[in-house]
Design a protein around this motif. Structure first.
Motif, PDB file in Angstrom:
ATOM      1  N   PRO A 169      -2.783  -2.989  -7.611  1.00  0.00           N
ATOM      2  CA  PRO A 169      -3.249  -1.642  -7.268  1.00  0.00           C
ATOM      3  C   PRO A 169      -4.749  -1.424  -7.505  1.00  0.00           C
ATOM      4  N   ASP A 170      -5.271  -1.918  -8.601  1.00  0.00           N
ATOM      5  CA  ASP A 170      -6.703  -1.712  -8.874  1.00  0.00           C
ATOM      6  C   ASP A 170      -7.566  -2.315  -7.777  1.00  0.00           C
ATOM      7  N   ALA A 171      -7.166  -3.499  -7.323  1.00  0.00           N
ATOM      8  CA  ALA A 171      -7.927  -4.182  -6.278  1.00  0.00           C
ATOM      9  C   ALA A 171      -7.868  -3.379  -4.979  1.00  0.00           C
ATOM     10  N   LEU A 172      -6.696  -2.824  -4.676  1.00  0.00           N
ATOM     11  CA  LEU A 172      -6.552  -2.005  -3.469  1.00  0.00           C
ATOM     12  C   LEU A 172      -7.407  -0.746  -3.592  1.00  0.00           C
ATOM     13  N   LYS A 173      -7.323  -0.115  -4.734  1.00  0.00           N
ATOM     14  CA  LYS A 173      -8.062   1.133  -4.940  1.00  0.00           C
ATOM     15  C   LYS A 173      -9.574   0.913  -4.765  1.00  0.00           C
ATOM     16  N   ALA A 174     -10.085  -0.138  -5.372  1.00  0.00           N
ATOM     17  CA  ALA A 174     -11.523  -0.407  -5.273  1.00  0.00           C
ATOM     18  C   ALA A 174     -11.925  -0.582  -3.810  1.00  0.00           C
ATOM     19  N   ARG A 175     -11.072  -1.248  -3.032  1.00  0.00           N
ATOM     20  CA  ARG A 175     -11.380  -1.491  -1.619  1.00  0.00           C
ATOM     21  C   ARG A 175     -11.266  -0.221  -0.782  1.00  0.00           C
ATOM     22  N   ILE A 176     -10.295   0.629  -1.126  1.00  0.00           N
ATOM     23  CA  ILE A 176     -10.161   1.906  -0.411  1.00  0.00           C
ATOM     24  C   ILE A 176     -11.390   2.764  -0.673  1.00  0.00           C
ATOM     25  N   GLN A 177     -11.796   2.797  -1.923  1.00  0.00           N
ATOM     26  CA  GLN A 177     -12.913   3.671  -2.289  1.00  0.00           C
ATOM     27  C   GLN A 177     -14.231   3.180  -1.717  1.00  0.00           C
ATOM     28  N   ASP A 178     -14.419   1.885  -1.701  1.00  0.00           N
ATOM     29  CA  ASP A 178     -15.687   1.355  -1.219  1.00  0.00           C
ATOM     30  C   ASP A 178     -15.929   1.705   0.248  1.00  0.00           C
ATOM     31  N   CYS A 179     -14.864   1.626   1.067  1.00  0.00           N
ATOM     32  CA  CYS A 179     -15.090   1.914   2.502  1.00  0.00           C
ATOM     33  C   CYS A 179     -14.685   3.341   2.860  1.00  0.00           C
ATOM     34  N   LYS A 180     -14.278   4.120   1.853  1.00  0.00           N
ATOM     35  CA  LYS A 180     -13.869   5.523   2.052  1.00  0.00           C
ATOM     36  C   LYS A 180     -12.827   5.655   3.160  1.00  0.00           C
ATOM     37  N   ALA A 181     -11.776   4.850   3.053  1.00  0.00           N
ATOM     38  CA  ALA A 181     -10.725   4.870   4.076  1.00  0.00           C
ATOM     39  C   ALA A 181     -10.062   6.239   4.121  1.00  0.00           C
ATOM     40  N   LYS A 182      -9.736   6.674   5.360  1.00  0.00           N
ATOM     41  CA  LYS A 182      -9.089   7.973   5.520  1.00  0.00           C
ATOM     42  C   LYS A 182      -7.577   7.852   5.408  1.00  0.00           C
ATOM     43  N   VAL A 183      -7.079   6.751   5.992  1.00  0.00           N
ATOM     44  CA  VAL A 183      -5.630   6.561   6.070  1.00  0.00           C
ATOM     45  C   VAL A 183      -5.295   5.198   5.487  1.00  0.00           C
ATOM     46  N   LEU A 184      -4.119   5.123   4.853  1.00  0.00           N
ATOM     47  CA  LEU A 184      -3.624   3.827   4.387  1.00  0.00           C
ATOM     48  C   LEU A 184      -2.330   3.520   5.142  1.00  0.00           C
ATOM     49  N   ILE A 185      -2.232   2.300   5.650  1.00  0.00           N
ATOM     50  CA  ILE A 185      -0.972   1.879   6.269  1.00  0.00           C
ATOM     51  C   ILE A 185      -0.349   0.830   5.359  1.00  0.00           C
ATOM     52  N   THR A 186       0.851   1.123   4.874  1.00  0.00           N
ATOM     53  CA  THR A 186       1.511   0.191   3.969  1.00  0.00           C
ATOM     54  C   THR A 186       2.993   0.106   4.328  1.00  0.00           C
ATOM     55  N   ALA A 187       3.779  -0.556   3.481  1.00  0.00           N
ATOM     56  CA  ALA A 187       5.206  -0.702   3.765  1.00  0.00           C
ATOM     57  C   ALA A 187       5.985  -0.431   2.493  1.00  0.00           C
ATOM     58  N   ASP A 188       7.303  -0.168   2.660  1.00  0.00           N
ATOM     59  CA  ASP A 188       8.107   0.038   1.449  1.00  0.00           C
ATOM     60  C   ASP A 188       8.235  -1.266   0.668  1.00  0.00           C
ATOM     61  N   GLY A 189       8.101  -2.384   1.332  1.00  0.00           N
ATOM     62  CA  GLY A 189       8.192  -3.651   0.611  1.00  0.00           C
ATOM     63  C   GLY A 189       8.329  -4.821   1.543  1.00  0.00           C
ATOM     64  N   TYR A 190       8.734  -5.946   0.994  1.00  0.00           N
ATOM     65  CA  TYR A 190       8.934  -7.161   1.784  1.00  0.00           C
ATOM     66  C   TYR A 190       9.757  -8.151   0.976  1.00  0.00           C
ATOM     67  N   TYR A 191      10.133  -9.225   1.619  1.00  0.00           N
ATOM     68  CA  TYR A 191      10.929 -10.242   0.923  1.00  0.00           C
ATOM     69  C   TYR A 191      10.052 -11.387   0.444  1.00  0.00           C
ATOM     70  N   ARG A 192      10.301 -11.790  -0.765  1.00  0.00           N
ATOM     71  CA  ARG A 192       9.580 -12.917  -1.337  1.00  0.00           C
ATOM     72  C   ARG A 192      10.585 -13.725  -2.147  1.00  0.00           C
ATOM     73  N   ARG A 193      10.802 -14.953  -1.766  1.00  0.00           N
ATOM     74  CA  ARG A 193      11.803 -15.801  -2.437  1.00  0.00           C
ATOM     75  C   ARG A 193      13.139 -15.104  -2.569  1.00  0.00           C
TER      76      ARG A 193
END
Ligand code: WT7
Length: 657
Positions: A169-193
């Motif tokens: 989350p911290d890495a995402l937040k820093a990137r959102i703030q740096d480019c001042k993104a208006k919208v975030l597109i994400t997902a509820d989750g995914y499969y891993r192993r």
């Protein structure tokens, strides 16, 4: 079975069959392009890309270092080039998506289906207030919606910033703030192993005080979940908007996307790529390196969180009207032959992956690959770090079945597309050697002073390639310092290289950047994170060779309070997982009383590295505290866990020379 290579005077070259199908098979192209690279690219650009308005010939390339522009003033829309122009063959599959769970059906999207979804997504973004030039953050796993979201941004001229889904989350937040993104597109989750990963939980953490107004959530795990407040269901909202979205008319030099990457300081840099130049390089490098034709199916295994995923899993293949295969999951799930099964099942003809993955499969043993014929394969590619000879040979024999050329491509997030590699119709294919500058680009290996040599620093010289970065997002100073300070008129790649019989061999980074399992990680970034822990006073991170990951970080920590313990080591590692992501986790943490430092207070990481890899220690005289070196040596020698990590063989494999 068709052989695409042949052996002549001890080297591999393209066979007649390869020469026949290759877009480029005459080495004269290098000379021709080099005579006038600007004219060369200008002609290619006109042929390969659909422009709404061409550029003034005098403005094909403008250079005012440290900046330069390609096709200035020309108009185009990237999405039109990737989708609309292939609608004539609308039934052709654009994307094959293979989900991780075996029982789940793959999704195949034709160009028409992808086009419809992208148009809708573009309208949806507009409805949420996204305008040309606005930034949109994309935090998605490798699912079709990732490609849809990226392309939708390019349709309306929004700048996308994709953030790797395994980042914390911290890495995402820093990137959102740096480019001042208006919208975030994400997902509820995914499969891993085989397990469900909760991506939305991480996204929610990042969103606190991030400035994001709306969040689109793709339902990957639960089909019917509803959302409230600033959270909207991507799938449901898509049903409410129009089917057609008029593409925005963009300038060639308008920014198309930002991708954050690690530099030598703690903060990631937003690498900016423009529209026209990037399109030209993505189109031609994909076409010529991988010899893409109508019937080809290309599988680039990189995640969209990296530049390789941008250019060769999505944009390069689509610009060429090719079918691209993407796979959601782990390479060895449920068994160690999942990848080879996918190649056989979907008849993948071009396969592009990283040395770290190859080494992992080598370790699993041959029985998993021997079962698979892999006869659809024509071209193999590798990228991300130097490939050692054992991995090259294994890839060549076991995957390519000694029939396919290996294209070892050197490039960077900053270069947008590949730059140094041999072309499949030209060769030669020499283990561990990337080879030649792509036609129309120039590189020079130089010494500290910028003078040409056969072993030294790898630089790019003018005219710079069309796909090159256009600065660091809102940080001119960083851009100049990182790429232009050392050699002024030459672009500094930060890699070392050797010139041997006219071919370039890239030996790896010369700065404080590590390549861990192909991922780029700055020692400073990891140190900053460790230092943020409330028990830590200071730390130093150095990479050691690793037989699978290429390199792995080892941390030395001086505690502020508390006592060294296994428990504390574990808790520091999970601190890294939480704040940076598990890809950055150090393999081992040593608790020390002091770090070796010079009189001016600089931490001597080189000494730590030499201790770890058992090399001669030089420069101890410059230290203010030479005694700490003995303490550290003793600590390392007696550590049982480290004995297992440190791999003498790996050390030989990855010797820089
Ligand atoms: C660094 C860039 C762009 C592809 C993914 C990595 C290293 C990349 C090779 C290669 C030797 C390579 C370099 C480069 N690298 N490809 N074929 N041979 N080294 O992108 O994360 O921006 O990393 O990867 O050190 O500077 P990136």
């Amino acid at each position: 079975m068709t052989k695409y290579i042949t052996k002549k005077s001890g080297k591999y070259w393209p066979s007649k069959a390869m020469k026949e199908i290759a877009w480029v098979n005459d080495k004269k192209i290098y000379k021709q392009a080099n005579k006038n690279p600007v004219k060369f690219w200008s002609e290619l650009a006109k042929k390969g890309i659909m422009w709404e308005e061409l550029w003034d010939e005098k403005k094909t390339y403008i250079e005012k270092l440290p900046y330069f522009w390609w096709f200035k003033g020309a108009k185009l829309n990237f999405c039109v080039n990737a989708l609309d122009r292939h609608l004539g063959r609308s039934e052709k599959p654009a994307l094959i998506w293979v989900p991780e769970p075996i029982k789940e059906k793959p999704t195949i999207l034709t160009y028409k289906e992808l086009y419809d979804k992208v148009n809708k997504c573009a309208n949806l973004l507009k409805k949420l207030g996204v305008k040309k030039g606005d930034a949109v953050s994309i935090y998605l796993p490798l699912i079709p919606e990732a490609a849809i979201a990226m392309l939708a941004c390019t349709r309306i001229g929004a700048i996308h910033s994709v953030v790797f889904s395994a980042f914390a989350p911290d890495a995402l937040k820093a990137r959102i703030q740096d480019c001042k993104a208006k919208v975030l597109i994400t997902a509820d989750g995914y499969y891993r192993r085989g397990k469900k990963e909760n991506l939305l939980k991480k996204a929610k953490k990042a969103l606190r005080k991030s400035g994001i107004k709306k969040v689109l959530v793709v339902n990957r795990l639960s089909k019917n979940k509803t959302y409230f407040g600033k959270f909207l269901s991507f799938n449901k909202e898509l049903e409410k908007v129009d089917l057609y979205c008029k593409p925005e008319r963009m300038n060639s030099e308008d920014p198309m996307f930002i991708l954050y990457t690690s530099g030598t300081t703690g903060k990631p840099k937003g690498i900016v790529h423009d529209t026209g130049g990037y399109a030209v390089q993505a189109y031609y490098t994909a076409k010529w390196n991988f010899n893409l034709h109508d019937q080809d199916i290309m599988w680039c295994t990189a995640d969209i969180g990296w530049i390789t995923g941008h250019t060769y899993a999505i944009y390069g293949p689509l610009l060429n009207g090719t079918t691209s295969l993407i796979y959601e999951g782990t390479p060895d799930f449920p068994k160690q032959d999942r990848w080879w099964k996918i190649i056989d099942k979907y008849k993948v003809s071009v396969f592009y992956t990283a040395p770290t993955a190859i080494r992992m499969f080598m370790k699993f043993g041959n029985k998993y690959v021997n079962k698979h014929k892999l006869k659809s394969l024509k071209i193999l590619g590798t990228v991300g770090e130097p490939i050692d000879i054992d991995a090259w040979n294994w890839y060549f024999k076991k995957i390519g079945k000694s029939r396919c050329p290996i294209i070892d491509t050197w490039w960077q997030t900053e270069t947008g597309g590949t730059l140094i590699n041999v072309l499949p119709g030209i060769g030669p294919f020499v283990p561990t050697i990337a080879g030649l500058s792509f036609p129309g680009t120039r590189h020079a290996i130089v010494d500290k002073k910028g003078k040409k040599t056969n072993k030294g620093f790898l630089t790019q010289v003018s005219p710079f390639a069309p796909g090159m970065l256009h600065g660091v997002w809102k940080n001119h100073k960083k851009y100049v310092e990182t790429y232009w300070k050392k050699f002024k008129t030459k672009y500094d790649t930060s890699d070392g290289a050797i010139l041997k019989s006219g071919l370039i061999r890239v030996t790896g980074r010369t700065d404080d950047v590590m390549k861990v399992a192909g991922h780029r990680l700055a020692t400073a970034e990891l140190e900053n994170t460790i230092n943020d822990h409330n028990l830590v006073n200071e730390s130093a991170v150095v990479p050691i060779p690793d037989k699978i990951k290429g390199e792995t970080p080892i941390a030395f920590v001086v505690l502020e309070k508390g006592k060294p313990s296994e428990k504390l080591e574990k808790s520091l590692k999970s601190h890294v997982d939480k704040h940076l992501g598990p890809t950055s986790r150090p393999s081992k943490i040593f608790f020390v009383h002091a770090l070796p430092k010079t009189r001016s207070g600089k931490i001597m990481r080189r000494i730590l590295k030499n201790i770890l890899t058992n090399e001669e220690l030089k420069g101890l005289m410059t230290l203010v505290n030479p005694k700490c070196v003995e303490d550290i040596q003793r600590l390392i020698k007696t550590d049982e866990i480290f004995k297992n990590i440190e791999d003498k063989n790996a050390n030989n494999l990855f010797k820089k020379d």
